[in-house]
Design an enzyme around this catalytic site. Sequence first.
Site, PDB file in Angstrom:
ATOM      1  N   LYS A  87       0.963  -1.080   0.033  1.00  0.00           N
ATOM      2  CA  LYS A  87       0.169   0.058   0.148  1.00  0.00           C
ATOM      3  C   LYS A  87       0.807   1.218  -0.063  1.00  0.00           C
ATOM      4  O   LYS A  87       1.902   1.241   0.827  1.00  0.00           O
ATOM      5  CB  LYS A  87      -0.915   0.097   1.218  1.00  0.00           C
ATOM      6  N   ASP A 138      -5.132   0.153   8.767  1.00  0.00           N
ATOM      7  CA  ASP A 138      -4.717  -0.101   7.129  1.00  0.00           C
ATOM      8  C   ASP A 138      -5.398  -1.431   6.713  1.00  0.00           C
ATOM      9  O   ASP A 138      -5.352  -1.463   5.361  1.00  0.00           O
ATOM     10  CB  ASP A 138      -3.312  -0.148   6.747  1.00  0.00           C
TER      11      ASP A 138
END
Length: 294
Positions: free
Chosen positions: A11, A138
């Site tokens: 990410k 996340d």
Amino acid sequence: MPALIEDGRAKVNLTLRVVGRRVDGYHDLESVVAFADCADHLSLTPGSGLNLKTTGPLARDCGEPVDNLVFKAAQLLGERVPDLRFGDFTLDKVLPVAAGIGGGSADAAAALRLLARANGLAIDDARLIEAAQLTGADVPVCLASRACVMTGVGETLQPLSLPKMPCVMVNPRVPVSTRDVFEALGLRNGELLVGATDVIQAAAWPESGASIGDWIETLAAVSNDLEAPAMRIQPVIGEVLSALGAAGGARLARMSGSGATCFAIFEDGAEALRASQKIQQDHPMWWMHVGALS
């Protein structure tokens, strides 16, 4: 049943705005998130137990299996789904840890996707999403692994249509604690990072079909608020950003997440490759990936 396999894609926070710190101590964020074409690899052989084995070039950095977010995510889902079928996980660790690219979160999300497949759960099952949220901020965005605007403490996701953007990602192999970076930011509970009289306006992100140049221009107007405090903790982040800028062709260079991984976006893949070769020659011990964000 044969082993099931999922990738835990890195990410990348293209932007990261810290709106403020809530009274409960959590930070409200606004971040444009993309995903890279580099990933950890997680397999699951369904069975009655719950086990995790780590392999790969960075396996030694993973710590004890029982402390891994793969374990945490699986246990949280098991608390919500009666008679959940677990099994033996094998994690091929490629992404650096504590690096600002959500490696552990991506692994946890991959574990949830694997357990969903093994147990016939829909990817939008409320229990799966709740387990993701409780595992880490996340993990929900990594569950879908699609470009989006992430707000709140990671629970609100608005899909975006990003072009494939050539990139170089660099990590100096120095771990950075997210907790330490937020402490260095220095916000008190209930404090906004913006001034009390400022009006918070959401950026107008380019629409589907916009060019890489349009995206770079828009992204350049919004920073990563954690970059400065992270550099105070690990000044080498500044060296990485300088190396990315000096390699030639980079249109935007920035830190991802709470660091220390930094990235540069290019309009041309050949330029990205040449830049990566120069950085690799100058800094052979740094971890690096050349590819694309989308």
